[in-house]
Design a protein around this motif. Structure first.
Motif, PDB file in Angstrom:
ATOM      1  N   VAL A  62      -3.413   6.332   8.939  1.00  0.00           N
ATOM      2  CA  VAL A  62      -2.245   5.859   8.121  1.00  0.00           C
ATOM      3  C   VAL A  62      -2.706   4.370   7.740  1.00  0.00           C
ATOM      4  CG1 VAL A  62      -0.255   4.382   8.852  1.00  0.00           C
ATOM      5  CG2 VAL A  62       0.181   6.553   8.318  1.00  0.00           C
ATOM      6  N   VAL A  63      -2.347   4.063   6.449  1.00  0.00           N
ATOM      7  CA  VAL A  63      -2.742   2.647   6.009  1.00  0.00           C
ATOM      8  C   VAL A  63      -1.624   1.932   5.506  1.00  0.00           C
ATOM      9  CG1 VAL A  63      -3.962   1.549   4.125  1.00  0.00           C
ATOM     10  CG2 VAL A  63      -5.142   3.218   5.246  1.00  0.00           C
ATOM     11  N   LEU A  64      -1.120   0.956   6.199  1.00  0.00           N
ATOM     12  CA  LEU A  64      -0.041   0.269   5.686  1.00  0.00           C
ATOM     13  C   LEU A  64      -0.564  -0.765   4.898  1.00  0.00           C
ATOM     14  CD1 LEU A  64       1.731   0.001   9.105  1.00  0.00           C
ATOM     15  CD2 LEU A  64       2.389   1.387   7.108  1.00  0.00           C
ATOM     16  N   ILE A  65       0.052  -1.112   3.588  1.00  0.00           N
ATOM     17  CA  ILE A  65      -0.330  -2.005   2.538  1.00  0.00           C
ATOM     18  C   ILE A  65       0.897  -2.822   1.881  1.00  0.00           C
ATOM     19  CG2 ILE A  65      -0.314   0.217   1.139  1.00  0.00           C
ATOM     20  CD1 ILE A  65      -2.223  -1.179  -0.600  1.00  0.00           C
ATOM     21  N   ASN A  66       0.642  -3.993   1.768  1.00  0.00           N
ATOM     22  CA  ASN A  66       1.599  -4.734   1.035  1.00  0.00           C
ATOM     23  C   ASN A  66       0.756  -6.066   0.487  1.00  0.00           C
ATOM     24  OD1 ASN A  66       3.612  -6.165  -0.123  1.00  0.00           O
ATOM     25  ND2 ASN A  66       4.775  -6.384   1.745  1.00  0.00           N
TER      26      ASN A  66
END
Lengths: 308, 288
Positions: free
Chosen positions: A216-220
């Motif tokens: 999973v890659v969480l991006i903001n």
């Protein structure tokens, strides 16, 4: 077609910053890396830079700093080698365009064809095979505008299969798709993972992420967290990625139990399938992999004819 | 009977019919792409924008194609640049640029009235086309048709799904530049047959007509080219008898074909869609 990916694919994004001409920064110092045989969920709010990241991986925008390497090659070179297949959102093309389903899938073969793009017997076989794998064979002679939302998605998937890309980018593959098709797409991705493909899937569908993503890659604006789903897809990381944007419900221990059990239930949702955490808030959270719905409903999900 | 064959006895008529058919065919080829992308009026804009180029070329004694091409290029560049730096909408920019170019062209022609007959540019005059200009038109049309025949699939993918085209290793920007170069070149060629006013019909109507007849792109191309070439050939032939402007006759013919197909096309025609709608309502009523 049990395609074995010969050379191992990998995706290496390091320190990528993308600044648009109007001065807006789409992505800041984003880094993560993925290797073959994996499905990675790309999760973030709208405007968090998911599409910018896709564009950078496909070489549509050039990073101001940082590099993208696909299978050890720069993005543009990887494109030319047909290493990357892209499954776009349905809105990106004109569905009134006078092409049939099989014509669209054949476009996936163009990178393998010569100057005149004349399809060979092998190209035709690949198209037939790809249509078969997404259960669209009976629709091959339809004009694309006559398809339902789920069928349109499957046509794009078939095109990506026909292209034989080793890195497959899927942009919101579950929007406008019924649950059965969603499961069928997930199953197909599982097959591709086992064959050694690498998939990067952007999704709003938080609830299904633990079902099918091993990474999973969480991006903001930047990469907040990246890694195996078990350790990365946690309540605190999600809250950081989504800020106050998610709907957030929590039932505390006292509301659930009559005993001293302190564990509570937290529901996070982006208005699609919610993700549910159960346990003590202070302990390390581990989203339980839920049983797939198919176990409850009986027969394994298939691509169903969802045309009305 | 022999009276109908009279036009074939004149060299100038044969020349006019062949050139018209060729230009009509290649413009129709381009029309298949233009109308799908919603760029139909780009053709119109280009056709008007090349007028000052043609006038200037006549005045300076240069080949008209060179002048027209330069003007077309300048106009496209102008539209692109204004689009980049201003927040005006695209249609406003197109309208602004092409009318300015057209006005400048008319001004040039009115200042140097002997240099060129304004009628020739605006209305076209394929019946009186000089040999050297006929040759220019033939070369433009033949080269464009060859390139399009070789690259039609690449252009189709770019027009259908530009992002995807890139992922399979095509170069959308190069292909689009190629397309607009061909479009400018063919508008120049068509200027001679139907004139600046009616070029837009040549690069829209055949494609729009063929679109109603098929769901497959290569068939659409074939039908479009056939319609464009046939109406242009017959239009030039008829102009011998009607003694009217060739361009007008060609475009009227194309419109008649379009209307017939718009009404009677087997799947997408007006009558058939009405019938299908009525049938599905009747079926619905029966089942409920």
């Amino acid at each position: 077609m049990k395609d074995k990916v010969s050379a191992d694919i990998s995706l290496n994004v390091s320190g990528v910053t993308v600044t648009y001409r109007n001065g807006n920064t789409g992505l800041r110092d984003a880094s993560f890396s993925l290797s073959a045989g994996s499905i990675c969920g790309l999760v973030g709010v709208n405007g968090s830079g998911k599409s910018t990241l896709f564009k950078a991986i496909m070489g549509f925008v050039t990073p101001t700093t940082g590099t993208v390497q696909i299978g050890g090659r720069p993005a543009a070179e990887a494109m030319r080698k047909n290493l990357v297949a892209y499954v776009p959102q349905a809105e990106e093309v004109d569905w009134n365009f006078p092409v049939l389903v099989e014509d669209v899938v054949m476009m996936g073969r163009y990178g393998h064809m010569g100057f005149l793009r004349t399809p060979s017997v092998h190209d035709r076989a690949m198209v037939t095979d790809a249509l078969d794998r997404v259960r669209m064979t009976e629709y091959r002679d339809r004009q694309i505008g006559e398809l339902s939302g789920g069928q349109k998605k499957r046509v794009f998937l078939a095109r990506a299969l026909a292209q034989e890309g080793k890195l497959i980018l899927l942009d919101e593959p579950f929007t406008g798709v019924d649950v059965k098709t969603e499961h069928a797409i997930i199953d197909l991705m599982g097959e591709l993972r086992d064959a050694g493909h690498l998939m990067l899937v952007s999704t709003h569908n938080l609830g299904s992420v633990p079902d099918f993503c091993d990474q999973v890659v969480l991006i903001n604006q930047t990469v907040l967290a990246a890694g195996p789903t078990e350790t990365t897809f946690t309540q605190s990381n999600l809250e950081e990625a989504f800020g106050g944007v998610l709907r957030h419900f929590r039932l505390d221990g006292t509301e659930l139990h009559n005993d001293e059990d302190e564990r509570g239930v937290t529901v996070l949702t982006d208005d699609e399938r919610p993700v549910i955490f159960y346990g003590n808030k202070d302990r390390a959270h581990e989203p339980r992999r839920r049983q797939r719905d198919r176990d409850e409903t009986g027969p394994p999900p298939e691509f169903m004819d969802d045309a009305s | 009977m022999s009276e109908l064959l009279v036009p074939f006895a004149y060299d100038y008529m044969i020349k006019a019919m062949v050139i018209s058919a060729l230009v009509g065919g290649v413009c129709a080829f381009l029309s298949a792409y233009l109308m799908l992308k919603g760029w139909s009026l780009m053709g119109d804009a280009l056709a008007h924008a090349i007028v000052p180029g043609v006038a200037g070329a006549y005045i300076l004694g240069l080949p008209f194609a060179a002048g027209a091409f330069l003007a077309g290029l300048l106009a496209s560049l102008g539209m692109y640049l204004v689009n980049q730096v201003s927040r005006l909408r695209e249609d406003a920019i197109i309208g602004l640029i092409f009318t300015s170019f057209f006005a400048f062209g008319l001004l040039l022609v009115s200042i140097y009235p002997t240099a060129v007959n304004v009628q020739t540019i605006i209305m076209g005059n394929v019946l009186a086309i000089p040999d050297d200009e006929a040759l220019q038109v033939l070369i433009i049309a033949a080269v464009s048709l060859t390139i399009l025949t070789l690259k039609w699939r690449d252009l189709m993918v770019v027009f259908f799904d530009e992002n995807y085209a890139r992922t399979v290793g095509l170069h959308p920007i190069r292909l689009k530049i190629l397309f607009f170069t061909l479009l400018s070149a063919c508008t120049v060629a068509a200027l001679q047959t139907v004139g600046a006013f009616l070029v837009v019909a040549m690069v829209i109507t055949p494609g729009a007509t063929a679109y109603l007849l098929t769901d497959r792109f290569h068939i659409l191309l074939l039908l479009s080219v056939a319609i464009g070439a046939a109406t242009s050939f017959i239009g030039a032939y008829l102009s011998f008898f009607l003694n009217g402007a060739t361009g007008g006759i060609i475009v009227v013919l194309q419109t008649v074909v379009f209307l017939a197909i718009f009404l009677f096309a087997p799947k997408h025609g007006l009558l058939q869609t009405r019938r299908a709608a009525a049938a599905s309502i009747a079926e619905h009523e029966q089942t409920s």
